[in-house]
Design a protein around this motif. Structure first.
Motif, PDB file in Angstrom:
ATOM      1  N   PHE A 200       0.819  -1.210   0.000  1.00  0.00           N
ATOM      2  CA  PHE A 200       0.000   0.000   0.000  1.00  0.00           C
ATOM      3  C   PHE A 200       0.856   1.265   0.000  1.00  0.00           C
ATOM      4  N   ILE A 201       1.976   1.255   0.708  1.00  0.00           N
ATOM      5  CA  ILE A 201       2.873   2.427   0.687  1.00  0.00           C
ATOM      6  C   ILE A 201       3.427   2.635  -0.716  1.00  0.00           C
ATOM      7  N   PHE A 202       3.836   1.546  -1.367  1.00  0.00           N
ATOM      8  CA  PHE A 202       4.369   1.648  -2.719  1.00  0.00           C
ATOM      9  C   PHE A 202       3.309   2.192  -3.678  1.00  0.00           C
ATOM     10  N   LEU A 203       2.088   1.691  -3.583  1.00  0.00           N
ATOM     11  CA  LEU A 203       1.015   2.166  -4.463  1.00  0.00           C
ATOM     12  C   LEU A 203       0.699   3.636  -4.205  1.00  0.00           C
ATOM     13  N   PHE A 204       0.688   4.046  -2.932  1.00  0.00           N
ATOM     14  CA  PHE A 204       0.458   5.450  -2.586  1.00  0.00           C
ATOM     15  C   PHE A 204       1.533   6.326  -3.217  1.00  0.00           C
ATOM     16  N   TRP A 205       2.786   5.915  -3.068  1.00  0.00           N
ATOM     17  CA  TRP A 205       3.896   6.676  -3.642  1.00  0.00           C
ATOM     18  C   TRP A 205       3.805   6.712  -5.167  1.00  0.00           C
ATOM     19  N   LEU A 206       3.488   5.571  -5.775  1.00  0.00           N
ATOM     20  CA  LEU A 206       3.432   5.477  -7.228  1.00  0.00           C
ATOM     21  C   LEU A 206       2.373   6.403  -7.823  1.00  0.00           C
ATOM     22  N   PHE A 207       1.216   6.491  -7.189  1.00  0.00           N
ATOM     23  CA  PHE A 207       0.117   7.276  -7.740  1.00  0.00           C
ATOM     24  C   PHE A 207       0.156   8.756  -7.365  1.00  0.00           C
ATOM     25  N   THR A 208       0.887   9.133  -6.311  1.00  0.00           N
ATOM     26  CA  THR A 208       0.816  10.520  -5.850  1.00  0.00           C
ATOM     27  C   THR A 208       2.116  11.302  -5.935  1.00  0.00           C
ATOM     28  N   ARG A 209       3.220  10.676  -6.280  1.00  0.00           N
ATOM     29  CA  ARG A 209       4.512  11.381  -6.209  1.00  0.00           C
ATOM     30  C   ARG A 209       4.592  12.584  -7.134  1.00  0.00           C
ATOM     31  N   ASN A 210       4.175  12.440  -8.367  1.00  0.00           N
ATOM     32  CA  ASN A 210       4.281  13.563  -9.301  1.00  0.00           C
ATOM     33  C   ASN A 210       3.313  14.685  -8.959  1.00  0.00           C
ATOM     34  N   TYR A 211       2.110  14.333  -8.544  1.00  0.00           N
ATOM     35  CA  TYR A 211       1.121  15.344  -8.185  1.00  0.00           C
ATOM     36  C   TYR A 211       1.595  16.186  -7.005  1.00  0.00           C
ATOM     37  N   VAL A 212       2.133  15.540  -5.993  1.00  0.00           N
ATOM     38  CA  VAL A 212       2.550  16.264  -4.786  1.00  0.00           C
ATOM     39  C   VAL A 212       3.732  17.175  -5.073  1.00  0.00           C
ATOM     40  N   LYS A 213       4.689  16.692  -5.844  1.00  0.00           N
ATOM     41  CA  LYS A 213       5.838  17.542  -6.176  1.00  0.00           C
ATOM     42  C   LYS A 213       5.402  18.753  -6.986  1.00  0.00           C
ATOM     43  N   LYS A 214       4.442  18.557  -7.880  1.00  0.00           N
ATOM     44  CA  LYS A 214       3.940  19.677  -8.679  1.00  0.00           C
ATOM     45  C   LYS A 214       3.127  20.632  -7.809  1.00  0.00           C
ATOM     46  N   GLU A 215       2.353  20.091  -6.894  1.00  0.00           N
ATOM     47  CA  GLU A 215       1.489  20.912  -6.040  1.00  0.00           C
ATOM     48  C   GLU A 215       2.306  21.778  -5.082  1.00  0.00           C
ATOM     49  N   TYR A 216       3.304  21.190  -4.432  1.00  0.00           N
ATOM     50  CA  TYR A 216       4.119  21.938  -3.464  1.00  0.00           C
ATOM     51  C   TYR A 216       5.207  22.764  -4.136  1.00  0.00           C
ATOM     52  N   GLY A 217       5.712  22.314  -5.257  1.00  0.00           N
ATOM     53  CA  GLY A 217       6.836  22.986  -5.903  1.00  0.00           C
ATOM     54  C   GLY A 217       8.147  22.377  -5.431  1.00  0.00           C
ATOM     55  N   ILE A 218       9.146  22.488  -6.256  1.00  0.00           N
ATOM     56  CA  ILE A 218      10.440  21.869  -5.958  1.00  0.00           C
ATOM     57  C   ILE A 218      11.091  22.501  -4.731  1.00  0.00           C
ATOM     58  N   LYS A 219      10.986  23.817  -4.590  1.00  0.00           N
ATOM     59  CA  LYS A 219      11.624  24.497  -3.461  1.00  0.00           C
ATOM     60  C   LYS A 219      11.011  24.050  -2.135  1.00  0.00           C
ATOM     61  N   MET A 220       9.698  23.987  -2.080  1.00  0.00           N
ATOM     62  CA  MET A 220       9.020  23.551  -0.856  1.00  0.00           C
ATOM     63  C   MET A 220       9.266  22.065  -0.602  1.00  0.00           C
ATOM     64  N   TRP A 221       9.330  21.269  -1.665  1.00  0.00           N
ATOM     65  CA  TRP A 221       9.552  19.835  -1.508  1.00  0.00           C
ATOM     66  C   TRP A 221      10.935  19.554  -0.926  1.00  0.00           C
ATOM     67  N   LYS A 222      11.943  20.332  -1.340  1.00  0.00           N
ATOM     68  CA  LYS A 222      13.296  20.136  -0.823  1.00  0.00           C
ATOM     69  C   LYS A 222      13.455  20.661   0.604  1.00  0.00           C
ATOM     70  N   ASN A 223      12.533  21.496   1.050  1.00  0.00           N
ATOM     71  CA  ASN A 223      12.594  22.057   2.391  1.00  0.00           C
ATOM     72  C   ASN A 223      12.485  20.979   3.466  1.00  0.00           C
ATOM     73  N   GLY A 224      11.659  19.996   3.243  1.00  0.00           N
ATOM     74  CA  GLY A 224      11.576  18.905   4.196  1.00  0.00           C
ATOM     75  C   GLY A 224      10.219  18.803   4.875  1.00  0.00           C
ATOM     76  N   SER A 225       9.565  19.913   5.122  1.00  0.00           N
ATOM     77  CA  SER A 225       8.274  19.850   5.800  1.00  0.00           C
ATOM     78  C   SER A 225       7.215  19.229   4.899  1.00  0.00           C
ATOM     79  N   ALA A 226       7.308  19.462   3.616  1.00  0.00           N
ATOM     80  CA  ALA A 226       6.360  18.852   2.685  1.00  0.00           C
ATOM     81  C   ALA A 226       6.581  17.349   2.603  1.00  0.00           C
ATOM     82  N   LYS A 227       7.836  16.923   2.628  1.00  0.00           N
ATOM     83  CA  LYS A 227       8.135  15.495   2.606  1.00  0.00           C
ATOM     84  C   LYS A 227       7.617  14.815   3.872  1.00  0.00           C
ATOM     85  N   LEU A 228       7.789  15.475   4.999  1.00  0.00           N
ATOM     86  CA  LEU A 228       7.329  14.902   6.259  1.00  0.00           C
ATOM     87  C   LEU A 228       5.816  14.710   6.236  1.00  0.00           C
TER      88      LEU A 228
END
Length: 74
Positions: free
Chosen positions: A17-45
């Motif tokens: 289930f973790i793999f499927l969650f990551w597979l289906f949402t990784r691109n959307y989340v990176k686009k939604e938060y932006g690369i700068k916010m994603w590298k910050n760490g709070s978005a990843k957490l």
């Protein structure tokens, strides 16, 4: 059925289930938060907290469905 086998099945379902969650949402989340916010760490957490929460819930439901249809005994 042994407790260790049931635990192993639960862990495998959780990882799936973790793999499927990551597979289906990784691109959307990176686009939604932006690369700068994603590298910050709070978005990843937040992302991984949500992944663990959803996966744990779906694992719980799946395990009890497997018990209900008498595939697993625990």
């Amino acid at each position: 059925m042994g407790q260790s086998l049931v635990l192993l099945i639960g862990i495998l379902i959780f990882i799936t289930f973790i793999f499927l969650f990551w597979l289906f949402t990784r691109n959307y989340v990176k686009k939604e938060y932006g690369i700068k916010m994603w590298k910050n760490g709070s978005a990843k957490l937040s992302y991984w907290q949500a992944a663990i929460l959803y996966s744990a819930g779906l694992t719980f439901v799946t395990m009890f469905i497997l018990q209900w249809v008498e595939i697993l005994k625990f």
